[in-house]
Design a protein around this motif. Structure first.
Motif, PDB file in Angstrom:
ATOM      1  N   LEU A 158       0.833  -1.196   0.000  1.00  0.00           N
ATOM      2  CA  LEU A 158       0.000   0.000   0.000  1.00  0.00           C
ATOM      3  C   LEU A 158       0.872   1.252   0.000  1.00  0.00           C
ATOM      4  CD1 LEU A 158      -2.899  -0.598   2.545  1.00  0.00           C
ATOM      5  CD2 LEU A 158      -3.061  -0.458   0.079  1.00  0.00           C
ATOM      6  N   SER A 159       0.390   2.285  -0.658  1.00  0.00           N
ATOM      7  CA  SER A 159       1.097   3.553  -0.620  1.00  0.00           C
ATOM      8  C   SER A 159       0.949   4.149   0.775  1.00  0.00           C
ATOM      9  CB  SER A 159       0.521   4.513  -1.662  1.00  0.00           C
ATOM     10  OG  SER A 159      -0.799   4.891  -1.310  1.00  0.00           O
ATOM     11  N   THR A 160       1.793   5.126   1.058  1.00  0.00           N
ATOM     12  CA  THR A 160       1.752   5.759   2.378  1.00  0.00           C
ATOM     13  C   THR A 160       0.396   6.383   2.655  1.00  0.00           C
ATOM     14  OG1 THR A 160       4.109   6.252   2.203  1.00  0.00           O
ATOM     15  CG2 THR A 160       2.857   7.478   3.848  1.00  0.00           C
ATOM     16  N   ILE A 161      -0.172   7.043   1.653  1.00  0.00           N
ATOM     17  CA  ILE A 161      -1.458   7.718   1.845  1.00  0.00           C
ATOM     18  C   ILE A 161      -2.567   6.700   2.102  1.00  0.00           C
ATOM     19  CG2 ILE A 161      -2.183   7.788  -0.582  1.00  0.00           C
ATOM     20  CD1 ILE A 161      -2.505  10.648   1.987  1.00  0.00           C
ATOM     21  N   GLU A 162      -2.502   5.541   1.435  1.00  0.00           N
ATOM     22  CA  GLU A 162      -3.521   4.511   1.649  1.00  0.00           C
ATOM     23  C   GLU A 162      -3.387   3.897   3.036  1.00  0.00           C
ATOM     24  OE1 GLU A 162      -2.691   2.038  -1.668  1.00  0.00           O
ATOM     25  OE2 GLU A 162      -4.177   2.983  -2.977  1.00  0.00           O
ATOM     26  N   ASP A 163      -2.152   3.673   3.463  1.00  0.00           N
ATOM     27  CA  ASP A 163      -1.922   3.128   4.801  1.00  0.00           C
ATOM     28  C   ASP A 163      -2.418   4.099   5.865  1.00  0.00           C
ATOM     29  OD1 ASP A 163      -1.139   0.927   6.152  1.00  0.00           O
ATOM     30  OD2 ASP A 163       0.990   1.328   6.101  1.00  0.00           O
ATOM     31  N   LYS A 164      -2.152   5.380   5.669  1.00  0.00           N
ATOM     32  CA  LYS A 164      -2.646   6.399   6.596  1.00  0.00           C
ATOM     33  C   LYS A 164      -4.174   6.441   6.592  1.00  0.00           C
ATOM     34  CE  LYS A 164       1.089   9.826   6.895  1.00  0.00           C
ATOM     35  NZ  LYS A 164       1.417  11.268   6.672  1.00  0.00           N
ATOM     36  N   LEU A 165      -4.728   6.284   5.412  1.00  0.00           N
ATOM     37  CA  LEU A 165      -6.187   6.328   5.294  1.00  0.00           C
ATOM     38  C   LEU A 165      -6.838   5.211   6.092  1.00  0.00           C
ATOM     39  CD1 LEU A 165      -8.851   7.304   4.058  1.00  0.00           C
ATOM     40  CD2 LEU A 165      -8.364   5.866   2.067  1.00  0.00           C
ATOM     41  N   LEU A 166      -6.306   3.993   5.985  1.00  0.00           N
ATOM     42  CA  LEU A 166      -6.869   2.869   6.724  1.00  0.00           C
ATOM     43  C   LEU A 166      -6.784   3.106   8.231  1.00  0.00           C
ATOM     44  CD1 LEU A 166      -5.431  -0.054   4.585  1.00  0.00           C
ATOM     45  CD2 LEU A 166      -7.822   0.634   4.743  1.00  0.00           C
ATOM     46  N   ALA A 167      -5.663   3.654   8.681  1.00  0.00           N
ATOM     47  CA  ALA A 167      -5.526   3.971  10.099  1.00  0.00           C
ATOM     48  C   ALA A 167      -6.521   5.054  10.508  1.00  0.00           C
ATOM     49  CB  ALA A 167      -4.089   4.426  10.389  1.00  0.00           C
ATOM     50  N   TYR A 168      -6.717   6.041   9.636  1.00  0.00           N
ATOM     51  CA  TYR A 168      -7.660   7.129   9.915  1.00  0.00           C
ATOM     52  C   TYR A 168      -9.087   6.592  10.036  1.00  0.00           C
ATOM     53  CZ  TYR A 168     -10.181  11.563   9.351  1.00  0.00           C
ATOM     54  OH  TYR A 168     -11.021  12.636   9.526  1.00  0.00           O
ATOM     55  N   VAL A 169      -9.449   5.702   9.144  1.00  0.00           N
ATOM     56  CA  VAL A 169     -10.813   5.153   9.133  1.00  0.00           C
ATOM     57  C   VAL A 169     -11.070   4.299  10.358  1.00  0.00           C
ATOM     58  CG1 VAL A 169     -12.364   3.539   7.932  1.00  0.00           C
ATOM     59  CG2 VAL A 169     -11.086   5.243   6.624  1.00  0.00           C
ATOM     60  N   PHE A 170     -10.122   3.444  10.725  1.00  0.00           N
ATOM     61  CA  PHE A 170     -10.377   2.456  11.765  1.00  0.00           C
ATOM     62  C   PHE A 170      -9.938   2.863  13.174  1.00  0.00           C
ATOM     63  CE2 PHE A 170     -10.076  -0.559   8.037  1.00  0.00           C
ATOM     64  CZ  PHE A 170     -11.441  -0.816   8.002  1.00  0.00           C
ATOM     65  N   LEU A 171      -9.050   3.848  13.288  1.00  0.00           N
ATOM     66  CA  LEU A 171      -8.518   4.173  14.609  1.00  0.00           C
ATOM     67  C   LEU A 171      -9.147   5.386  15.269  1.00  0.00           C
ATOM     68  CD1 LEU A 171      -4.706   3.474  14.119  1.00  0.00           C
ATOM     69  CD2 LEU A 171      -6.357   2.106  15.378  1.00  0.00           C
ATOM     70  N   ILE A 178     -18.601  11.540   8.862  1.00  0.00           N
ATOM     71  CA  ILE A 178     -18.930  11.120   7.498  1.00  0.00           C
ATOM     72  C   ILE A 178     -17.639  10.899   6.717  1.00  0.00           C
ATOM     73  CG2 ILE A 178     -20.010  11.806   5.327  1.00  0.00           C
ATOM     74  CD1 ILE A 178     -22.069  13.353   6.912  1.00  0.00           C
ATOM     75  N   LEU A 179     -17.462   9.699   6.204  1.00  0.00           N
ATOM     76  CA  LEU A 179     -16.266   9.351   5.439  1.00  0.00           C
ATOM     77  C   LEU A 179     -16.537   9.336   3.936  1.00  0.00           C
ATOM     78  CD1 LEU A 179     -14.878   6.478   7.696  1.00  0.00           C
ATOM     79  CD2 LEU A 179     -14.211   8.884   7.679  1.00  0.00           C
ATOM     80  N   VAL A 180     -17.784   9.102   3.560  1.00  0.00           N
ATOM     81  CA  VAL A 180     -18.186   9.129   2.148  1.00  0.00           C
ATOM     82  C   VAL A 180     -19.502   9.872   2.037  1.00  0.00           C
ATOM     83  CG1 VAL A 180     -18.903   7.775   0.150  1.00  0.00           C
ATOM     84  CG2 VAL A 180     -17.002   6.977   1.549  1.00  0.00           C
ATOM     85  N   ASP A 181     -19.542  10.853   1.144  1.00  0.00           N
ATOM     86  CA  ASP A 181     -20.755  11.636   0.925  1.00  0.00           C
ATOM     87  C   ASP A 181     -21.065  11.657  -0.568  1.00  0.00           C
ATOM     88  OD1 ASP A 181     -22.851  13.375   0.858  1.00  0.00           O
ATOM     89  OD2 ASP A 181     -21.815  15.054   1.807  1.00  0.00           O
ATOM     90  N   TYR A 182     -22.136  10.950  -0.940  1.00  0.00           N
ATOM     91  CA  TYR A 182     -22.595  10.911  -2.331  1.00  0.00           C
ATOM     92  C   TYR A 182     -23.958  11.611  -2.466  1.00  0.00           C
ATOM     93  CZ  TYR A 182     -19.135   7.258  -3.513  1.00  0.00           C
ATOM     94  OH  TYR A 182     -17.981   6.542  -3.745  1.00  0.00           O
ATOM     95  N   ASP A 183     -24.143  12.716  -1.819  1.00  0.00           N
ATOM     96  CA  ASP A 183     -25.427  13.415  -1.822  1.00  0.00           C
ATOM     97  C   ASP A 183     -26.500  12.584  -1.124  1.00  0.00           C
ATOM     98  OD1 ASP A 183     -24.629  15.787  -3.001  1.00  0.00           O
ATOM     99  OD2 ASP A 183     -24.861  14.999  -5.021  1.00  0.00           O
ATOM    100  N   ASP A 381     -11.207   2.400  -2.086  1.00  0.00           N
ATOM    101  CA  ASP A 381     -11.936   2.779  -3.304  1.00  0.00           C
ATOM    102  C   ASP A 381     -13.099   3.720  -3.006  1.00  0.00           C
ATOM    103  OD1 ASP A 381     -10.212   1.251  -4.754  1.00  0.00           O
ATOM    104  OD2 ASP A 381     -11.587  -0.426  -5.062  1.00  0.00           O
ATOM    105  N   LEU A 382     -13.763   3.506  -1.884  1.00  0.00           N
ATOM    106  CA  LEU A 382     -14.917   4.341  -1.555  1.00  0.00           C
ATOM    107  C   LEU A 382     -14.494   5.728  -1.065  1.00  0.00           C
ATOM    108  CD1 LEU A 382     -17.200   1.695   0.212  1.00  0.00           C
ATOM    109  CD2 LEU A 382     -17.703   2.873  -1.939  1.00  0.00           C
ATOM    110  N   VAL A 383     -13.557   5.763  -0.126  1.00  0.00           N
ATOM    111  CA  VAL A 383     -13.170   7.056   0.453  1.00  0.00           C
ATOM    112  C   VAL A 383     -12.410   7.911  -0.559  1.00  0.00           C
ATOM    113  CG1 VAL A 383     -11.892   8.188   2.301  1.00  0.00           C
ATOM    114  CG2 VAL A 383     -13.130   6.068   2.765  1.00  0.00           C
ATOM    115  N   LEU A 384     -11.591   7.289  -1.399  1.00  0.00           N
ATOM    116  CA  LEU A 384     -10.804   8.047  -2.372  1.00  0.00           C
ATOM    117  C   LEU A 384     -11.503   8.201  -3.725  1.00  0.00           C
ATOM    118  CD1 LEU A 384      -7.168   6.752  -1.688  1.00  0.00           C
ATOM    119  CD2 LEU A 384      -8.377   8.706  -0.698  1.00  0.00           C
ATOM    120  N   ASP A 385     -12.775   7.869  -3.767  1.00  0.00           N
ATOM    121  CA  ASP A 385     -13.561   8.056  -4.990  1.00  0.00           C
ATOM    122  C   ASP A 385     -13.686   9.551  -5.304  1.00  0.00           C
ATOM    123  OD1 ASP A 385     -15.301   7.990  -7.094  1.00  0.00           O
ATOM    124  OD2 ASP A 385     -16.916   6.965  -6.040  1.00  0.00           O
ATOM    125  N   ASP A 386     -13.471   9.918  -6.551  1.00  0.00           N
ATOM    126  CA  ASP A 386     -13.539  11.335  -6.940  1.00  0.00           C
ATOM    127  C   ASP A 386     -14.920  11.943  -6.694  1.00  0.00           C
ATOM    128  OD1 ASP A 386     -10.910  11.383  -7.682  1.00  0.00           O
ATOM    129  OD2 ASP A 386     -11.300  10.932  -9.791  1.00  0.00           O
TER     130      ASP A 386
END
Length: 402
Positions: A158-171, A178-183, A381-386
């Motif tokens: 995993l890239s550094t940003i992805e590894d940080k993201l997983l820690a951010y989501v779970f820790l 809100i981690l994902v907002d699709y309207d 894929d969900l959190v980093l979705d454009d």
């Protein structure tokens, strides 16, 4: 006056909470007798043999017996091999989950500290020490992956940003963030915590993936036949006790059934007693498929009835001209089966993502062969979705992390 036969409520529990290995199925069946309606019985199923145990004590004693047999076999093998070679101590043993501790001991690993990847829904960091150096191992790796890391001494992919993201989501502790907002659809941290290992995935995660897939299909409008992915609430409203079928159809027809001329398939996730399965309406082949990763004979009729109710109700929408209610319903034999009691939601997502052809070109494309890796990929894929409106905010937060 005819009386309906009562069906017991069945729940599938996390085996790790009972000291059982991954893959075991713990089934809790509520009693239907009025005198004992508040009581329930638990049954424990071994994944390899499907052997049923009526008590946890019996299941644990069975595992202990297998463990002792495994130790004895290893010792016998060691004695036998020492006769042929006294200079080498390399041994090859099968890395079965029940023999994992034995395998570690055989490899003479010194200074290896290995903890459970997740403990009580909290990510636990692990370190590997060897040859006088220390290297950080991502807390989101499974135990097997950590062993591979130790042997090859390479960094996590995993890239550094992805590894940080997983820690951010779970820790982080704020479960309502809100981690994902699709309207119309959004997911908070408590929803994403169900993507931790051995967790039953909630409907929100499936709905977010459905949104992703519908958005992707819009790109191909006018270029090829497209597919439509309905949210879980559709089936819930259609099958609810106080369902207003006409109102539900009015809402979802405009959003999902407005242009059916170029639609090849309609995907409808359903839930039966906390078990996710998928209904696929194939408009081109005029068939309905039930894709169930954990089929149970005693619930087969109920699940077919659920799908029948939905297809019958769809004749009230602009699907009427297709006579969907007359499509034959079948459970294809090419559907893979999950090997545990909690990955049903992942299989529904996998079916929706990969089912381009029916039957698929390769059945292996539909198998969730690494549950933990698949869960991590979903988070990324969900959190980093454009299309995620809070993506940039979360990236800014990650940049502040050390």
């Amino acid at each position: 006056m005819s009386s309906q036969k009562k069906i017991p409520v069945i729940k599938y529990l996390d085996p790790s909470a009972y000291g059982l290995p991954c893959g075991w199925i713990v089934e809790e069946r509520c009693r239907i007798s009025p005198k004992t309606s508040k009581a329930s019985d638990k049954y424990y199923y071994e994944p390899e043999t499907q052997k049923k145990f009526r008590s946890l004590k019996a299941a644990l004693e069975h595992l202990e017996g297998k463990k002792k047999d495994g130790v004895q076999k290893v010792q016998e093998s060691s004695t036998s091999k020492s006769k042929f070679s006294s200079s080498t101590k390399t041994r090859k043993t099968r890395r079965r989950s029940s023999d994992f501790a034995i395998a570690l001991k055989e490899d003479n690993v010194e200074g290896l500290t290995m903890e459970a990847t997740y403990l009580n829904e909290t990510v636990v960091q692990s370190k590997v020490r060897g040859n006088g150096s220390q290297g950080f191992i991502s807390p989101h790796l499974s135990v097997a992956e950590k062993i591979v890391q130790r042997k090859t001494n390479i960094a996590y992919s995993l890239s550094t940003i992805e590894d940080k993201l997983l820690a951010y989501v779970f820790l982080k502790s704020d479960l309502s963030e809100i981690l994902v907002d699709y309207d119309q659809d959004h997911g908070i941290r408590s929803d994403f915590n169900t993507l931790l290992p051995h967790k039953w995935v909630v409907d929100t995660i499936i709905n977010l993936v459905a949104y992703q897939l519908n958005t992707s299909e819009k790109k191909y409008k006018g270029q090829r036949m497209t597919r439509s992915y309905l949210p879980t609430i559709f089936a819930q409203q259609m099958l609810g006790t106080n369902a207003n079928v006409s109102k539900a159809l009015e809402i979802y027809t405009s959003r999902y059934f407005s242009t059916l001329e170029n639609t090849s398939k309609i995907f409808i996730p359903l839930n039966d007693l906390d078990h996710w399965f998928l209904c696929v309406i194939n408009l081109q082949q005029e068939e309905v498929y039930i894709l169930d990763s954990l089929p149970i004979n005693r619930r087969k009729k109920e699940r077919v009835d659920m799908v029948t109710s939905i297809t019958s109700a769809l004749c009230l929408s602009n699907l009427a001209k297709y006579n969907v209610q007359h499509f034959p319903i079948s459970g294809p034999n090419w559907v893979p089966t999950q090997d545990n009691g909690w990955d049903c939601g992942l299989y529904v997502i996998k079916f929706m993502q990969m089912l381009d052809d029916t039957p698929p070109i390769s059945i292996f494309n539909l198998v969730v062969d690494n549950s933990n890796e698949f869960r991590r990929k979903l988070v990324i894929d969900l959190v980093l979705d454009d299309n995620n409106k809070v993506k940039q905010y979360i990236l800014n937060q990650l940049n502040k992390e050390p």
